[in-house]
Design an enzyme around this catalytic site. Structure first.
Site, PDB file in Angstrom:
ATOM      1  N   CYS A  73       0.860  -1.181   0.000  1.00  0.00           N
ATOM      2  CA  CYS A  73       0.000   0.000   0.000  1.00  0.00           C
ATOM      3  C   CYS A  73       0.897   1.232   0.000  1.00  0.00           C
ATOM      4  O   CYS A  73       1.660   1.446   0.952  1.00  0.00           O
ATOM      5  CB  CYS A  73      -0.907  -0.013   1.232  1.00  0.00           C
ATOM      6  SG  CYS A  73      -1.930   1.457   1.399  1.00  0.00           S
ATOM      7  N   CYS A 201      -5.382   6.078  -3.737  1.00  0.00           N
ATOM      8  CA  CYS A 201      -4.695   4.783  -3.644  1.00  0.00           C
ATOM      9  C   CYS A 201      -3.283   4.969  -4.191  1.00  0.00           C
ATOM     10  O   CYS A 201      -3.105   5.241  -5.385  1.00  0.00           O
ATOM     11  CB  CYS A 201      -5.448   3.714  -4.433  1.00  0.00           C
ATOM     12  SG  CYS A 201      -4.581   2.133  -4.525  1.00  0.00           S
TER      13      CYS A 201
END
Length: 262
Positions: A73, A201
Site C-alpha cells: 500500500c 490509492c
C-alpha cells in the site's frame, strides 16, 4: 487486552496503525474487520502493523478493511514512515520491508501533524494490455482505464465488473479511472478488500502514472496527480515500457490516537 493505536491518512486514504514491536499481536480476521468498520469500530480503509525486521528500520504488515492481509500500500507506506519518525525509529530516511520487498523513504518536511514523504516503489515492466486494459503490478495489481469526465462516472458499478473478471484470476484487481488533463492526471480508484472507492490509492496512482507514460512517451518523467483526497506526484525513469527509480510523493498526516479493548 488493551491496544494503543494511531489513526493516519495519506490524501484521504486512512489507516489504523499499531506499534507491534513489543506487543507482537497476531490479529484475527474478524478483529481487523471490526477495527476498520466505520460504524462499529474505529473506521479505516486498512490496518498496519509496524514490527521489528532484521536488516531494516522496520517491517510493514498491511491488512485491508475486510480483514485479509494484503499486498503493498503506497499511501500506507508513507503513513508508516511518518509513524516510525514519531516513534523515534528513524530520522529523515527509512529503509523498511513490505510484502513486495524493500522500500526506501525520505522525509522532505514536517509541519504540525503532516509529513511530506517520498517513497520509492519497486521497478515495473508494463506488459501488453490484459483484456483490453493496462494491468500493472506496482506492489499491488491495478487495472487502468482512461476516460473523459472521470469525476462524473459511476465507477463502483464499472469497477466491480472488472474487479471480479476472470481475466484477473482469483486474486482480482484494483481498478483506476484516469483522466489526462493539461498539467496533471485526475484519478479515482476502486480498491479490492475495501470493495469501494477510496479517496486515494498510492499504488494505483503509481500504476496510473506509468500507464500514462507508456501512452505518452514524450512525458517529462513525472506526473502531478489529483485525487478526491488530495495531490500526489509520481516520478520515474523510463525506457519504453520499463520503469525504474519510481518515487511516490505526498503527505502523511496523523489524525488522532487512542486505546481499544479486545
Amino acid at each position: 487486552m488493551k491496544i494503543e493505536f494511531y489513526k493516519y491518512h495519506g490524501t484521504g486514504n486512512d489507516f489504523i496503525i499499531i506499534d507491534n514491536r513489543i506487543l507482537q499481536w497476531k490479529p484475527e480476521h474478524q478483529q481487523v474487520a471490526l477495527f476498520c468498520d466505520r460504524h462499529f469500530g474505529i473506521g479505516s480503509d486498512g490496518l498496519m502493523l509496524l514490527s521489528e525486521m532484521k536488516g531494516f528500520d522496520f517491517g510493514m504488515t498491511y491488512f485491508n478493511s475486510d480483514g485479509n492481509e494484503s499486498t503493498m500500500c503506497g499511501n500506507g507506506g508513507r503513513c508508516l514512515t511518518a509513524f516510525a519518525r514519531l516513534l523515534g525509529i528513524i530520522n529523515t530516511n527509512a529503509y523498511f520491508y513490505a510484502t513486495d520487498g524493500a522500500h526506501e523513504a525520505i522525509i522532505l518536511n514536517e509541519f504540525n501533524h503532516q509529513t511530506q514523504i517520498r517513497l520509492k516503489m519497486k521497478d515495473v515492466v508494463v506488459e501488453e494490455p490484459t483484456c483490453g486494459y493496462f494491468f500493472i503490478d506496482t506492489g499491488s495489481p491495478h487495472t487502468i482505464i482512461f476516460s473523459n469526465n472521470v469525476n462524473r462516472l459511476d465507477i463502483i458499478k464499472k469497477a466491480r465488473k472488472i474487479r471480479y473478471d476472470t481475466c484477473f484470476a482469483e486474486e482480482g484487481t484494483n481498478v483506476n479511472f484516469v483522466e489526462i488533463k493539461n498539467d496533471h492526471l485526475f484519478v479515482r480508484s476502486y480498491e479490492r478488500g475495501v470493495e469501494d472507492e477510496t479517496l486515494s490509492c498510492g499504488t494505483g496512482i503509481t500504476a496510473s502514472a506509468l500507464a500514462a507514460a507508456v501512452k505518452h512517451p514524450d512525458n517529462p518523467g513525472f506526473y502531478n496527480i489529483k485525487t478526491r483526497g488530495g495531490d500526489l506526484k509520481v516520478s520515474f525513469r523510463q525506457k519504453k515500457n520499463i520503469f525504474s527509480d519510481i518515487w511516490l510523493e505526498g503527505p502523511a498526516e496523523m489524525v488522532f490516537k487512542g486505546v481499544i479493548e479486545i
